[in-house]
Design a protein around this motif. Structure first.
Motif, PDB file in Angstrom:
ATOM      1  N   ASP A  56     -16.455 -25.693  41.687  1.00 48.59           N
ATOM      2  CA  ASP A  56     -17.756 -26.284  41.367  1.00 48.59           C
ATOM      3  C   ASP A  56     -17.687 -27.286  40.208  1.00 48.59           C
ATOM      4  O   ASP A  56     -18.714 -27.785  39.745  1.00 48.59           O
ATOM      5  CB  ASP A  56     -18.788 -25.190  41.050  1.00 48.59           C
ATOM      6  CG  ASP A  56     -18.428 -24.372  39.810  1.00 48.59           C
ATOM      7  OD1 ASP A  56     -17.388 -24.659  39.176  1.00 48.59           O
ATOM      8  OD2 ASP A  56     -19.186 -23.430  39.498  1.00 48.59           O
ATOM      9  N   ASN A  57     -16.456 -27.586  39.749  1.00 45.22           N
ATOM     10  CA  ASN A  57     -16.238 -28.575  38.683  1.00 45.22           C
ATOM     11  C   ASN A  57     -16.953 -28.225  37.372  1.00 45.22           C
ATOM     12  O   ASN A  57     -17.306 -29.114  36.593  1.00 45.22           O
ATOM     13  CB  ASN A  57     -16.674 -29.979  39.148  1.00 45.22           C
ATOM     14  CG  ASN A  57     -15.850 -30.479  40.307  1.00 45.22           C
ATOM     15  OD1 ASN A  57     -14.624 -30.403  40.289  1.00 45.22           O
ATOM     16  ND2 ASN A  57     -16.521 -30.977  41.343  1.00 45.22           N
ATOM     17  N   TRP A  58     -17.160 -26.930  37.128  1.00 44.58           N
ATOM     18  CA  TRP A  58     -17.851 -26.496  35.907  1.00 44.58           C
ATOM     19  C   TRP A  58     -17.005 -25.434  35.208  1.00 44.58           C
ATOM     20  O   TRP A  58     -17.229 -24.244  35.382  1.00 44.58           O
ATOM     21  CB  TRP A  58     -19.238 -25.944  36.259  1.00 44.58           C
ATOM     22  CG  TRP A  58     -20.163 -25.828  35.082  1.00 44.58           C
ATOM     23  CD1 TRP A  58     -19.930 -26.230  33.812  1.00 44.58           C
ATOM     24  CD2 TRP A  58     -21.487 -25.259  35.070  1.00 44.58           C
ATOM     25  NE1 TRP A  58     -21.008 -25.957  33.002  1.00 44.58           N
ATOM     26  CE2 TRP A  58     -21.976 -25.365  33.748  1.00 44.58           C
ATOM     27  CE3 TRP A  58     -22.291 -24.685  36.055  1.00 44.58           C
ATOM     28  CZ2 TRP A  58     -23.240 -24.901  33.388  1.00 44.58           C
ATOM     29  CZ3 TRP A  58     -23.548 -24.235  35.693  1.00 44.58           C
ATOM     30  CH2 TRP A  58     -24.008 -24.345  34.379  1.00 44.58           C
ATOM     31  N   PRO A  59     -16.000 -25.873  34.437  1.00 45.54           N
ATOM     32  CA  PRO A  59     -15.121 -24.899  33.782  1.00 45.54           C
ATOM     33  C   PRO A  59     -15.811 -24.177  32.633  1.00 45.54           C
ATOM     34  O   PRO A  59     -16.908 -24.549  32.208  1.00 45.54           O
ATOM     35  CB  PRO A  59     -13.958 -25.768  33.261  1.00 45.54           C
ATOM     36  CG  PRO A  59     -14.561 -27.121  33.090  1.00 45.54           C
ATOM     37  CD  PRO A  59     -15.607 -27.262  34.141  1.00 45.54           C
ATOM     38  N   THR A  60     -15.169 -23.134  32.149  1.00 45.52           N
ATOM     39  CA  THR A  60     -15.664 -22.396  30.984  1.00 45.52           C
ATOM     40  C   THR A  60     -15.884 -23.349  29.801  1.00 45.52           C
ATOM     41  O   THR A  60     -15.127 -24.293  29.602  1.00 45.52           O
ATOM     42  CB  THR A  60     -14.648 -21.301  30.602  1.00 45.52           C
ATOM     43  OG1 THR A  60     -14.576 -20.333  31.664  1.00 45.52           O
ATOM     44  CG2 THR A  60     -15.051 -20.592  29.316  1.00 45.52           C
ATOM     45  N   ASP A  61     -16.923 -23.089  29.030  1.00 39.79           N
ATOM     46  CA  ASP A  61     -17.292 -23.950  27.904  1.00 39.79           C
ATOM     47  C   ASP A  61     -16.375 -23.664  26.703  1.00 39.79           C
ATOM     48  O   ASP A  61     -16.729 -22.907  25.797  1.00 39.79           O
ATOM     49  CB  ASP A  61     -18.764 -23.708  27.536  1.00 39.79           C
ATOM     50  CG  ASP A  61     -19.291 -24.727  26.526  1.00 39.79           C
ATOM     51  OD1 ASP A  61     -18.472 -25.465  25.959  1.00 39.79           O
ATOM     52  OD2 ASP A  61     -20.516 -24.754  26.301  1.00 39.79           O
ATOM     53  N   PHE A  62     -15.207 -24.297  26.711  1.00 43.19           N
ATOM     54  CA  PHE A  62     -14.239 -24.081  25.634  1.00 43.19           C
ATOM     55  C   PHE A  62     -14.745 -24.645  24.305  1.00 43.19           C
ATOM     56  O   PHE A  62     -14.393 -24.147  23.237  1.00 43.19           O
ATOM     57  CB  PHE A  62     -12.899 -24.718  25.998  1.00 43.19           C
ATOM     58  CG  PHE A  62     -12.243 -24.096  27.192  1.00 43.19           C
ATOM     59  CD1 PHE A  62     -11.663 -22.838  27.113  1.00 43.19           C
ATOM     60  CD2 PHE A  62     -12.208 -24.756  28.408  1.00 43.19           C
ATOM     61  CE1 PHE A  62     -11.064 -22.255  28.213  1.00 43.19           C
ATOM     62  CE2 PHE A  62     -11.615 -24.185  29.513  1.00 43.19           C
ATOM     63  CZ  PHE A  62     -11.035 -22.927  29.413  1.00 43.19           C
ATOM     64  N   VAL A  63     -15.566 -25.685  24.377  1.00 44.63           N
ATOM     65  CA  VAL A  63     -16.111 -26.269  23.146  1.00 44.63           C
ATOM     66  C   VAL A  63     -16.982 -25.246  22.423  1.00 44.63           C
ATOM     67  O   VAL A  63     -16.900 -25.084  21.197  1.00 44.63           O
ATOM     68  CB  VAL A  63     -16.919 -27.548  23.466  1.00 44.63           C
ATOM     69  CG1 VAL A  63     -17.624 -28.065  22.214  1.00 44.63           C
ATOM     70  CG2 VAL A  63     -16.002 -28.624  24.032  1.00 44.63           C
ATOM     71  N   LYS A  64     -17.818 -24.526  23.167  1.00 46.84           N
ATOM     72  CA  LYS A  64     -18.670 -23.510  22.546  1.00 46.84           C
ATOM     73  C   LYS A  64     -17.829 -22.359  22.000  1.00 46.84           C
ATOM     74  O   LYS A  64     -18.102 -21.853  20.899  1.00 46.84           O
ATOM     75  CB  LYS A  64     -19.679 -22.979  23.565  1.00 46.84           C
ATOM     76  CG  LYS A  64     -20.618 -21.907  23.017  1.00 46.84           C
ATOM     77  CD  LYS A  64     -21.473 -22.442  21.867  1.00 46.84           C
ATOM     78  CE  LYS A  64     -22.446 -21.384  21.376  1.00 46.84           C
ATOM     79  NZ  LYS A  64     -23.286 -21.883  20.251  1.00 46.84           N
ATOM     80  N   LEU A  65     -16.809 -21.958  22.716  1.00 45.02           N
ATOM     81  CA  LEU A  65     -15.930 -20.900  22.214  1.00 45.02           C
ATOM     82  C   LEU A  65     -15.275 -21.328  20.906  1.00 45.02           C
ATOM     83  O   LEU A  65     -15.159 -20.544  19.955  1.00 45.02           O
ATOM     84  CB  LEU A  65     -14.859 -20.560  23.260  1.00 45.02           C
ATOM     85  CG  LEU A  65     -15.337 -19.809  24.505  1.00 45.02           C
ATOM     86  CD1 LEU A  65     -14.196 -19.696  25.514  1.00 45.02           C
ATOM     87  CD2 LEU A  65     -15.863 -18.433  24.140  1.00 45.02           C
ATOM     88  N   SER A  66     -14.864 -22.592  20.849  1.00 42.85           N
ATOM     89  CA  SER A  66     -14.255 -23.104  19.632  1.00 42.85           C
ATOM     90  C   SER A  66     -15.260 -23.119  18.487  1.00 42.85           C
ATOM     91  O   SER A  66     -14.940 -22.741  17.349  1.00 42.85           O
ATOM     92  CB  SER A  66     -13.713 -24.516  19.886  1.00 42.85           C
ATOM     93  OG  SER A  66     -13.161 -25.060  18.716  1.00 42.85           O
TER      94      SER A  66
END
Length: 252
Positions: free
Chosen positions: A181-191
């Motif tokens: 679905d071209n929507w990966p996990t939000d790594f920016v928010k995790l960071s």
């Protein structure tokens, strides 16, 4: 019950957050977690567990939430991380006893609503849609929703800051950099959460003891293409009903 205490002392005032797993800890299914601060309770997920083969006559198993019944009027909300049965399957049983507002993403609440409608409860439920990236104040809890990639769309993890500390509750997730679905996990928010200092991480741990990584769901596409192209006749494909991205791959 198991009870985890997260405690901070500031200005000679003790701030205590109680975390009570009512199901899903060390087992597959009936995920349900209670966060209690200053006498008010936030519930995350209300799942079921499917019975073993020797449990004759048992349709499904729900968490023991007697702890919540003792303080039902203090439950300020129920947050659902995603729409799998092991996270929403007991919702009708909980709402019958504890009529709290339910927060979740659009797809997740759609699945919850269908389940409640089957039990004649849809019109009575207080369902409140949220989007990944939003923050919602639920009683004393500020809940920050962030997207996680999973085998069902519209799944979220939670950042839960409180005076006792910052908790990150991941829900179920997969670090798939090229999801269908071209929507990966939000790594920016995790960071961003990490820079604030996470006091407690409550993480999905399925297969965490196995070395390596799980390949992307996208690799299924070429395999399906080959199987269908080389088939001499009809092709029958079985999949989980909730694996919507797989259905899209089959259709494509």
């Amino acid at each position: 019950k198991i009870e985890l205490i997260l405690k901070k002392v500031k200005n000679n005032m003790s701030k205590v957050l109680k975390i009570i797993p009512l199901g899903g800890l060390g087992e597959v299914g009936k995920n349900m977690m209670a966060y209690e601060y200053n006498g008010q309770v936030l519930v995350v997920d209300t799942g079921l567990m499917f019975p073993d083969n020797d449990m004759i006559g048992v349709d499904y198993i729900i968490p023991d939430f007697d702890y919540l019944l003792e303080k039902g009027h203090k439950v300020v909300g129920i947050v659902i991380t995603h729409g799998h049965e092991d996270h929403i399957g007991a919702i009708q049983h909980v709402l019958k006893r504890i009529p709290a507002p339910v927060f979740g993403t659009k797809l997740t609440l759609g699945l919850v609503e269908v389940k409640l409608a089957r039990n004649g409860m849809a019109s009575k439920a207080d369902l409140r849609p949220v989007k990944a990236g939003e923050s919602v104040q639920i009683g004393p809890f500020k809940v920050e929703f962030f997207h996680v990639s999973h085998s069902i769309p519209d799944a979220v993890g939670l950042g839960i800051p409180s005076p006792a500390g910052l908790v990150v509750h991941t829900g179920d997730f997969k670090f798939d950099h090229t999801p269908v679905d071209n929507w990966p996990t939000d790594f920016v928010k995790l960071s961003e959460l990490s820079t604030r200092g996470v006091d407690l991480l409550l993480s999905d741990s399925t297969n965490s003891e196995r070395a390596g990584w799980t390949p992307s769901e996208r690799i299924i596409g070429p395999a399906l293409d080959q199987a269908i192209r080389n088939a001499p006749g009809r092709v029958i494909i079985a999949t989980f009903a909730s694996l919507i991205s797989r259905m899209q791959q089959v259709a494509d």
